[in-house]
Design an enzyme around this catalytic site. Structure first.
Site, PDB file in Angstrom:
ATOM      1  N   GLN A  79     116.912  12.995 107.471  1.00 13.37           N
ATOM      2  CA  GLN A  79     117.937  13.956 107.860  1.00 13.37           C
ATOM      3  C   GLN A  79     117.358  15.302 108.280  1.00 13.37           C
ATOM      4  OE1 GLN A  79     120.852  14.146 104.738  1.00 13.37           O
ATOM      5  NE2 GLN A  79     121.722  12.147 105.231  1.00 13.37           N
ATOM      6  N   SER A  92     121.669  15.820 115.413  1.00 12.99           N
ATOM      7  CA  SER A  92     122.752  16.330 114.577  1.00 12.99           C
ATOM      8  C   SER A  92     122.763  17.857 114.539  1.00 12.99           C
ATOM      9  CB  SER A  92     122.624  15.781 113.151  1.00 12.99           C
ATOM     10  OG  SER A  92     122.939  14.413 113.120  1.00 12.99           O
ATOM     11  N   ARG A 126     119.136   7.879 112.104  1.00 10.31           N
ATOM     12  CA  ARG A 126     120.113   8.861 111.632  1.00 10.31           C
ATOM     13  C   ARG A 126     120.845   8.430 110.373  1.00 10.31           C
ATOM     14  NH1 ARG A 126     123.462  10.745 116.571  1.00 10.31           N
ATOM     15  NH2 ARG A 126     123.443  12.700 115.457  1.00 10.31           N
ATOM     16  N   TYR A 158     127.042   4.128 114.846  1.00  5.42           N
ATOM     17  CA  TYR A 158     127.701   4.255 116.140  1.00  5.42           C
ATOM     18  C   TYR A 158     128.817   3.225 116.246  1.00  5.42           C
ATOM     19  CZ  TYR A 158     123.752   7.135 117.606  1.00  5.42           C
ATOM     20  OH  TYR A 158     122.813   8.119 117.701  1.00  5.42           O
ATOM     21  N   ASP A 197     116.549  15.341 111.996  1.00  3.08           N
ATOM     22  CA  ASP A 197     117.600  14.895 112.908  1.00  3.08           C
ATOM     23  C   ASP A 197     118.055  16.024 113.833  1.00  3.08           C
ATOM     24  OD1 ASP A 197     119.669  13.698 114.206  1.00  3.08           O
ATOM     25  OD2 ASP A 197     120.805  13.156 112.410  1.00  3.08           O
TER      26      ASP A 197
END
Length: 399
Positions: free
Chosen positions: A127, A133, A121, A231, A130
């Site tokens: 992207q 998301s 990610r 994260y 993803d």
């Protein structure tokens, strides 16, 4: 040699479609023949005719399960997984860490498993793939709509002939994609919004979308809990205890709390204890986007259910909210899955290269070998204290 076949499979109880009709064009352009299970798009209001109009053929479930490339939204039932074998690739949100047995069996049978949860990610070129998301963004939006439906007052400030109605005070816990979308949606609807996250960069993002950053005794804004891959790192026991105590005190000042903190491959962090929810006023609302089989961010939440505590607080276990906005969620997911499929193909056929960064993340099994730690029998990572998906469930929730 006949063109390889991509099959679009439905999942029982799932309203989203793995591929929208416009996505058929992309797969056919990549050299694939496309089969769509009859009725696979119905939950998102796509008819079989919509798909055939783009050059796909409709087929039975058995025919789709025999395709070279099988596309799904969420994991198919175990009986379907048992039918996969060598030369076949399954692509979807497979949740390999949850009940890995059926996926492990498919892996041992020789099927290639590509789990969209593994898309790197923080990698810019990934992207478009993803899905965590994209689905988290839908869920974050819908979380505020659900909260507004359950709330017993107005979200915005209203001035009427009968007097002034104050705006709702709304707290968002976790500033990944879902949390930031919830903040933005609540802000547009006129609520007074406050956000919280343990990562310094996320706190900056909270302020950038028009919300205040939660300040309360015991929540150290100087603490850097950023971890790898965007994260949060695992909090220590003392940090978790201080965090929960501080949030319990702060939550009583809000009318609505949206919980959107998730961790990769582990149970979600507990942020609002039952005591914290009890401190909220009667009529307050908690929407828990992390609620699932392994717990949630709010202790009283029950996955898929709306309950009311003895103190009159409505708690909504909403771990699958993206599926309640099936048209928008399907359009986004279809773009994700077609982008990943294009990346997996070489000359129209899946060509696995585990040295390539994106494939190394998404390929959970190949060539009879389980590659994902959960499928290979590795222990689950410990729960983290306030980790928030940088790009989600996904906040995936999920997806």
């Amino acid at each position: 040699m006949a063109d390889p076949v991509a099959g679009v499979l439905s999942t029982p109880g799932e309203r989203r479609a793995a591929l929208v009709p416009a996505g058929v064009d992309a797969l056919r352009g990549a050299g694939l023949r496309v089969l769509v299970e009859r009725g696979a798009g119905a939950g998102a209001r796509y008819t079989d005719r919509d798909y055939t109009g783009h050059g796909a053929a409709t087929a039975s479930r058995d025919e789709v399960l025999a395709a070279d490339l099988v596309l799904c939204v969420t994991r198919p039932p175990a009986a379907d997984l048992a039918r996969l074998g060598p030369g076949q690739t399954l692509v979807g949100l497979l949740r390999p860490a949850e009940d890995p047995g059926p996926l492990r069996a498919a892996a041992e049978a020789g099927a290639t498993l590509a789990a969209l949860e593994g898309v790197p990610r923080t990698l810019g070129r990934a992207q478009a793939m993803d899905a965590l998301s994209s689905q988290a963004s839908v869920a974050g939006y819908k979380a505020v709509i659900e909260a507004a439906r359950a709330y017993d007052g107005y979200l915005p400030l209203l001035m009427t002939a009968a007097g002034v109605a104050r705006p709702a005070r709304l707290l968002v816990l976790g500033a990944g994609v879902a949390g930031l979308q919830a903040i933005a949606t609540a802000h547009r609807l006129g609520a007074v919004v406050t956000g919280y996250d343990v990562r310094p960069e996320a706190r900056e993002e909270i302020a950038s979308v028009g919300a205040s950053v939660l300040e309360a005794e015991g929540l150290d804004r100087g603490m850097d809990a950023a971890g790898q891959g965007g994260y949060a790192r695992a909090l220590t026991g003392d940090e978790r205890a201080a965090q929960r105590a501080a949030l319990a005190g702060a939550a009583s000042g809000f009318d609505i709390a949206v919980c959107a903190a998730l961790v990769p491959a582990g149970p979600p962090p507990l942020l609002l204890t039952a005591e914290a929810v009890d401190r909220m006023r009667p009529g307050a609302v908690v929407v828990d986007l992390a609620a699932g089989p392994r717990g949630g961010n709010a202790e009283p939440s029950v996955p898929g259910r709306r309950i009311q505590t003895e103190g009159g607080v409505t708690v909504i276990g909403a771990g699958e909210l993206a599926a309640t906005v099936p048209r928008a969620a399907s359009e986004a997911y279809s773009r994700n899955i077609t982008a990943l499929v294009a990346h997996l193909l070489d000359g129209g056929r899946v060509a696995v290269d585990l040295e390539e960064e994106i494939q190394a993340g998404v390929v959970a099994a190949h060539g009879g070998r389980a590659l994902h730690p959960a499928l290979a029998g590795a222990p689950e990572p410990p729960a983290q204290g306030a980790a928030t998906a940088a790009g989600t469930g996904e906040d995936h929730g999920s997806p």
